[in-house]
Write a protein that holds these residues in place. Structure first.
Motif, mmCIF file in Angstrom:
data_model
loop_
_atom_site.group_PDB
_atom_site.id
_atom_site.type_symbol
_atom_site.label_atom_id
_atom_site.label_comp_id
_atom_site.label_asym_id
_atom_site.label_seq_id
_atom_site.Cartn_x
_atom_site.Cartn_y
_atom_site.Cartn_z
ATOM 1 N N SER B 4 0.833 -1.209 0.000
ATOM 2 C CA SER B 4 0.000 0.000 0.000
ATOM 3 C C SER B 4 0.865 1.255 0.000
ATOM 4 N N ARG B 5 2.011 1.197 0.683
ATOM 5 C CA ARG B 5 2.890 2.373 0.718
ATOM 6 C C ARG B 5 3.581 2.574 -0.625
ATOM 7 N N LEU B 7 2.388 1.748 -3.482
ATOM 8 C CA LEU B 7 1.378 2.284 -4.395
ATOM 9 C C LEU B 7 1.081 3.748 -4.085
ATOM 10 N N ALA B 8 1.101 4.112 -2.802
ATOM 11 C CA ALA B 8 0.869 5.512 -2.433
ATOM 12 C C ALA B 8 1.952 6.396 -3.031
ATOM 13 N N VAL B 9 3.210 5.936 -2.948
ATOM 14 C CA VAL B 9 4.317 6.721 -3.508
ATOM 15 C C VAL B 9 4.169 6.823 -5.026
ATOM 16 N N ARG B 12 1.429 9.179 -5.987
ATOM 17 C CA ARG B 12 1.805 10.573 -5.737
ATOM 18 C C ARG B 12 2.754 11.094 -6.825
ATOM 19 N N LEU B 86 9.481 11.483 5.218
ATOM 20 C CA LEU B 86 9.010 10.126 4.907
ATOM 21 C C LEU B 86 9.797 9.081 5.681
ATOM 22 N N MET B 89 8.836 8.547 9.098
ATOM 23 C CA MET B 89 7.529 7.884 9.217
ATOM 24 C C MET B 89 7.718 6.383 8.985
ATOM 25 N N PRO B 90 6.683 5.599 9.206
ATOM 26 C CA PRO B 90 6.834 4.156 8.938
ATOM 27 C C PRO B 90 6.887 3.864 7.441
ATOM 28 N N MET B 91 7.952 4.318 6.797
ATOM 29 C CA MET B 91 8.103 4.152 5.348
ATOM 30 C C MET B 91 9.316 3.283 5.093
#
Lengths: 237, 245
Positions: B4-5, B7-9, B12, B86, B89-91
């Motif tokens: 999910s992360r 795909l979020a990147v 964006r 980022l 964060m939990p990235m």
């Protein structure tokens, strides 16, 4: 010490050969807004970065929310706002928040809540590049609030904001603290001091004084923080 | 690692690209324009030259353009403070790099299909091997450009420095990839250097597809380029630092 969100002992930071932090001991309590005050270049940002766990060259021990500073488990529990707004200029306000919300794993309703909290609900579809400096830093602040952090670290969040908005933001910092978070706010403007539950006065990489605004003024024998700072500098010299 | 992360990147980065019309035009149309220019130039002299050199350029232009855009875009992420945010964060580091690769990879697919479609459909480039494989090689080359761009951006502090990597990283590969002098005729030392540069394999694959219907050699070349892509991704992730001075 369940109550302490942060405790640090004998903190030293060396950056490119220069000792920026020179032996700092401090604790931050949950439920309090602590102000970190001091002139530009005294090490406020470095201290904040150390607590967040993004600063290199650190020696000493830093415990944050019962873990070592920088531990992976802390990344979703700390909100950090850098001095320059760290958001994407070419995205809208909502797109920025939605992106960071997906990274943090929080829902879209939290995006709307945080926008309201920083009073940007009306600008939600505007591109960040078209916002004023104050609005941009509020977008950055909203991002830090997304994860409902237990420790919120804000590097000069109220610089350049109008007095009404400053008042509102300080009120929201206190609300967050009342909800149980530890809030650390830095400023180089001494007149923000009275808004804090507790103050840390910093100069040249050391903590000069630590206590409530009233206690610090009494200790220095002055009736405002600016003069207290000067008196304490003179006394330390 | 979390999909999910990633795909979020990727989402964006694509949104940002969509806003930036000039960059998008450069990514999608510039390789087509350059190939048309090449065709026009050679068509007047000897049309056979375009058929010989065209495939190499189908590998080179997408690689070049993707390298340039990716290195500058990722550098912007580093300098704007959003990278630090980022990473606080939990990235996952690999999630971030994969997100970038996915977004630019998607652009690379469109870009390569346009360039191959133009070359074969309109400009009369003759291909003996399967057309879809030619397209695949073009896409993988573009992704290679993306990954190398990601990697070198770690060693630049400003966009100005990032652009300087073009002559340093791209031009030597261009000179030694077999475009100007067939790789077999290179002096031994240069042949060895050429053997460790990824673009050589990309151009080999392209040239083979124009001459022969067999595909084994192409898959081998593609595997080498794919290896560089995977290695570049891993190195790119390794260059991200959560703690900085």
């Amino acid at each position: 010490m369940m109550n302490n969100a942060v405790s640090a002992t004998d903190l030293h930071v060396v950056r490119s050969g220069r000792e920026v932090l020179r032996g700092i001991d401090l604790t931050l309590a949950r439920g309090e807004v602590t102000g970190l005050l001091g002139p530009s270049g005294c090490g406020k940002t470095t201290l904040m970065r150390t607590l967040v766990g993004v600063q290199g060259g650190v020696s000493g021990t830093v415990t944050v929310l019962d873990a070592r500073a920088g531990a992976a488990e802390l990344r979703s529990r700390i909100g950090y706002v850098t001095q320059a707004a760290s958001v994407y200029d070419d995205l809208s306000v909502t797109e920025n928040l939605t992106f960071f919300a997906r990274i943090l794993g929080v829902g879209p309703d939290r995006v709307a809540e945080c926008l309201a909290l920083v009073d940007l609900a009306d600008q939600d579809s505007q591109l960040v590049s078209t916002l004023s400096g104050g609005q941009r830093s509020r977008v950055s602040l909203a991002v830090a609030l997304l994860g409902t952090p237990e420790l919120l670290i804000l590097d000069e969040p109220t610089v350049g904001l109008d007095p009404v908005l400053r008042e509102q933001l300080w009120a929201s910092f206190h609300r967050l603290a009342e909800a149980g978070a530890a809030v650390l706010v830095s400023s180089h403007v001494m007149d923000e001091a009275e808004r804090c539950d507790r103050l840390l006065l910093m100069r040249e990489g050391r903590i000069l004084a630590d206590g409530t605004p009233a206690a610090i003024k009494e200790q220095a024998g002055t009736d405002d923080i600016e003069h207290a700072f000067l008196a304490l500098v003179r006394r330390a010299a | 690692m979390k999909l999910s992360r990633t795909l979020a990147v990727a989402g964006r980065v694509l949104t940002q690209l969509r806003r930036d019309h000039r960059t998008l035009a450069m990514l999608l149309l510039l390789p087509c324009l350059l190939i048309s220019l090449l065709w026009w130039m050679f068509d007047a002299v000897d049309p056979g030259i375009f058929s010989r050199l065209g495939p190499a350029f189908l590998a080179i232009f997408p690689f070049f353009v993707m390298f340039l855009v990716t290195s500058v875009t990722t550098l912007r992420e580093r300098t704007s403070g959003t990278l630090e945010r980022l990473l606080a964060m939990p990235m996952g580091k690999l999630d971030l790099v994969l997100g970038y690769a996915l977004a630019f990879g998607a652009v690379a697919v469109v870009q390569s299909l346009l360039a191959v479609g133009l070359s074969v459909g309109l400009l009369g480039l003759e291909v003996v091997g399967p057309l879809w494989l030619l397209s695949l090689v073009a896409v993988v080359d573009a992704v290679l450009g993306t990954v190398l761009g990601l990697f070198v951006s770690a060693f630049a502090r400003t966009e100005f420095q990032a652009v300087q990597f073009i002559p340093a990283v791209v031009v030597p590969q261009l000179l030694l990839c077999g475009l100007l002098v067939p790789r077999d005729l290179l002096p031994t030392v240069l042949k060895v250097i050429s053997d460790v540069l990824p673009l050589s394999y990309a151009v080999d694959a392209m040239l083979h597809l124009t001459r022969s219907a067999t595909t084994t050699e192409v898959w081998l070349d593609l595997a080498v380029v794919g290896g560089f892509v995977v290695g570049g991704l891993a190195l790119g992730a390794a260059t991200l630092r959560r703690r900085t001075a």
